[in-house]
Design an enzyme around this catalytic site. Sequence first.
Site, short mmCIF file in Angstrom:
data_model
loop_
_atom_site.label_atom_id
_atom_site.label_comp_id
_atom_site.label_asym_id
_atom_site.label_seq_id
_atom_site.Cartn_x
_atom_site.Cartn_y
_atom_site.Cartn_z
N THR A 153 -4.84 7.82 1.26
CA THR A 153 -5.65 7.83 0.04
C THR A 153 -6.15 6.42 -0.29
OG1 THR A 153 -3.60 7.69 -1.25
CG2 THR A 153 -4.56 9.88 -0.96
N GLN A 156 -9.96 5.13 -1.08
CA GLN A 156 -10.39 4.38 -2.27
C GLN A 156 -11.22 3.17 -1.89
OE1 GLN A 156 -6.89 3.96 -4.95
NE2 GLN A 156 -8.48 3.85 -6.49
N GLU A 214 -10.80 -1.30 -7.60
CA GLU A 214 -12.02 -2.11 -7.69
C GLU A 214 -12.26 -2.98 -6.46
OE1 GLU A 214 -12.50 -1.37 -11.35
OE2 GLU A 214 -10.43 -0.77 -11.12
N LYS A 263 -0.75 -4.22 -5.99
CA LYS A 263 -1.74 -4.85 -6.87
C LYS A 263 -2.81 -3.89 -7.35
CE LYS A 263 -1.29 -9.52 -5.05
NZ LYS A 263 -1.92 -10.60 -4.23
N ASN A 322 0.10 4.65 -0.08
CA ASN A 322 -0.30 5.77 0.77
C ASN A 322 -1.57 5.36 1.53
OD1 ASN A 322 -1.37 8.13 1.87
ND2 ASN A 322 -0.94 9.38 0.08
N ILE A 358 0.87 -1.18 0.00
CA ILE A 358 0.00 0.00 0.00
C ILE A 358 0.91 1.23 0.00
CG2 ILE A 358 -1.76 1.28 1.30
CD1 ILE A 358 -2.74 -1.35 -0.06
#
Lengths: 163, 745
Positions: free
Chosen positions: B641, B645, B712, B708, B638, B636
């Site tokens: 953010t 998401q 979605e 990754k 950040n 990951i």
Amino acid sequence: MQNIPPPATRSVSLRVNGKPAQLEVAPWVSLLDALRHDLDLTGTKKGCDHGQCGACTVICDGERILSCLTLAVMKDGSEITTIEGLGQPGNLHPLQEAFLEHDAYQCGYCTSGQICSGVAMIEAGHGKTREEVKDLMSGNLCRCGANTNIIDAIMAVKDGNHE
Amino acid sequence: MTKNKEIGRARRRIEGELKVTGQAKYAAEYNVPDLLHGYIVNATIVKGKIESIDEAATRAVPGVVDIIHHENRPKMAYFDMQYSDMDAPPGSPFRPLYDAEIKFHGQPIALVVAKTFEAARYAASLLKITYTEEEFDVNLKTNLDRAKKPSMGLATLIKPLPPGPRGDFDAAYATATAKFEGEFHHGAQHHNPMEMFASTTVYEGEGKLTIYDKTQGTNNSQLFIGNIFGLKMGNVRVIAPYVGGGFGSGLRPQHQLVLSVLAALCLKRNVRVSMDRSQMFTYGHRPETIQHTRFGATADGELTAVNHVAHSETSRYEDYNEVVVNHAGMLYPAQNVTLDYKLVPLDVSTPMDMRAPGGVTGMVAVENTMDQVADRLGMDPLEFRLKNYAERDHSSDKPFSSKELRECYRQGAESFGWKDRRPTGQPEKRGNRIVGRGMSSGLWDVIALPGKATAEFNAEGKLVVSSAVNDCGQGAYTVFSQIAADQLGLPLESVKFVYGDSELPLSPIQGGSYTTGVVGSAVKLACLALRNKLFKLAQILDGFPLGDALPQDVDFMDGEIIVKKDPTIRVKLTDVVAFNQGKPVKASKSNIPNVFKLKQYTRAAHAASFVEVEIDEQLGIVNVTRAVTAVAAGAIMNPKTARSQILGGMVWGISLATREESLLDKKMGKYVNDDLGEYHLPVHADIHDLEVIFVEEHDEIINALGAKGIGEIGMISMAPAIINAVYNATGKLVTALPLKVGDLL
């Protein structure tokens, strides 16, 4: 539909973000389009042009209004505050600062409306609890799904626990 | 290697101040001089031909400059290939204003150009068009017998068709102890980003254009316009630094882009064309899909038989496909599997990728069926999934590049309090509401594509990194800056990321959760190449200050190269630039995926959602009161953010399960709820307690960052978990999304 020639323009005097603004607009021009186009204040957003999304929210004489459902000529003599008037880079309004801290935006397109709506709601003294704030902010849609962060930011400023 | 200080650190968005102060400009906000305004006229029939266009009343409106349609348009390209784009499915792409043929309701058929927006809009309403109508059919359910296999093309490389059968499904299903057969349906949905599509085209003279466009790919719009109008690519510049939401809608160039360019070329003037909200329902959409599942398990809970079949709508002119049915075979190790995916061409516009395309559609059917089988076995849904945990991907017989789904289940269940879930039909009561709890798994394939970035270090001590990529709110600009900072050991403030302009290094369209992996890896490689270049130059500085130090013997920190063994030996990067005669030191690099390595693995992000719903027993109203989504998506970049998401994905899941649907009137052939009043999205009052957990996952295979992507995966497990929670409370399985009040009464 009958072919009616566009009407003549009219003079409208506004105070926008503390400064006088003189407009020559046709009566069919919305306050939103006058701000975005005639005054080049594009911080106020057009998300639907139908009063269904809240992106165009501005503060007019202390009240939050939908500038897309308002004709510019209706507001002659009014005091309008847009997102540009609330704060600028380096000189942010506490709610703008809270939006940064709580990541209360993603694409940024509903943001101006959310902030103007939130500021006017707080200043009017509305929204006593988180649930009430959620209700009172529900006229401002966010498609990115930043909802919880937006409410977090507003609560932080409202409760005064924002630095 | 310098230790990461920025990657993995929670950072505010670098463009944040511009967004919260209204300074960030979107496509319709460039008020260039002498701007004309175009308003689109849409077809009011579904199929047929334009017979005549009566312009008289429109032309009579003062301020109208021109009316452009198929009879008077300038020359456009002839071959289908020239209308293709980076996300075009196999077929013959739609050509706005090309000829008299009407292929779908709302098709753009004319553009009215005027001196003011208001005059253009009014004049457009006066255009009189007569049509010859033909019979049309937009009904998916009654045309399933016409279903066909999707055509193969570039799109099917990224979105593979289902694998062939494995084992003997019929025999395994016949002998299964617990089984469930279900049919699942959702209608079309429209992306509805908050910003409506707009393009401001600046006519620079001699066929040269600068276009401010709403798009998810500046290079994509550039190539599209260059090809259609036969312009040199160097003469078409597309700029899109800020985009008010995409969710897939900007993966293909939209009608307003072509129309604004048509008018600008025709009139040799600057022209803006904006869609209105109802026109936001006249391009692609998530396709209506009908799915059938049959799953069977043995008495001890081993899932042995999986059959998943999907029928999706497409247009008559393109075969839009998505990955709907492939995931059950990847998620569970069932040995007897048959999958099928078919398209039904109808008189609609071609569907498009919409957040978690296919993945979320398929997972609703798979994960709701899983719960039904678990229920028949008398097993806890989570226990059933753990019993059928796939350590490798049995559908392709490959190992996963990494998979921490088990940890998602564990951490998600613990944080949510899954142990408090009651058996189905014995719900806890809260006043007049009953409480249900449900969970679901999620999976999204990691897509690898090439991308390019340039990095340069200048005399002001700034690292300037550039790519044509743009950001619709994902946080990409901030993440790329963080990646760049770490490669040269610089503070984030010393990095300037330049973006959203087709003149910058080529970027693919940004979508599919791959942008961090693709462009972020290119940023990393470009910065590492720059680091190497700076080091080589430092080696030959006057006096050879670094002596015989090799690249591995030095650190890059805060703008200096420091010899590890003797930190008193330091070279300022700005001195290296001075040595380079003050010119920035520059490196470009492409991220070319190692296909041979990648294809040995199944690469996917995983997630698990746990959801609590409250249902009003009298009114049937469902409220998602609490949800936890645990995500395993590699590194990951950040957490701030990234969390946003995933939260956004969870809200989209709530919306899919309980709110949004484009209602297609089968007799009229049009979407009847084409505005934000009737197309229901969740509002603040609908969204309650959401929690995001990132599970630690290391992946050395997928890309240079081990990331990754997360665009979605946050959405996929939410919708099925909500439906499972509703079942848990009521014993009723909702199979048509979004769920409606009447379903539970």
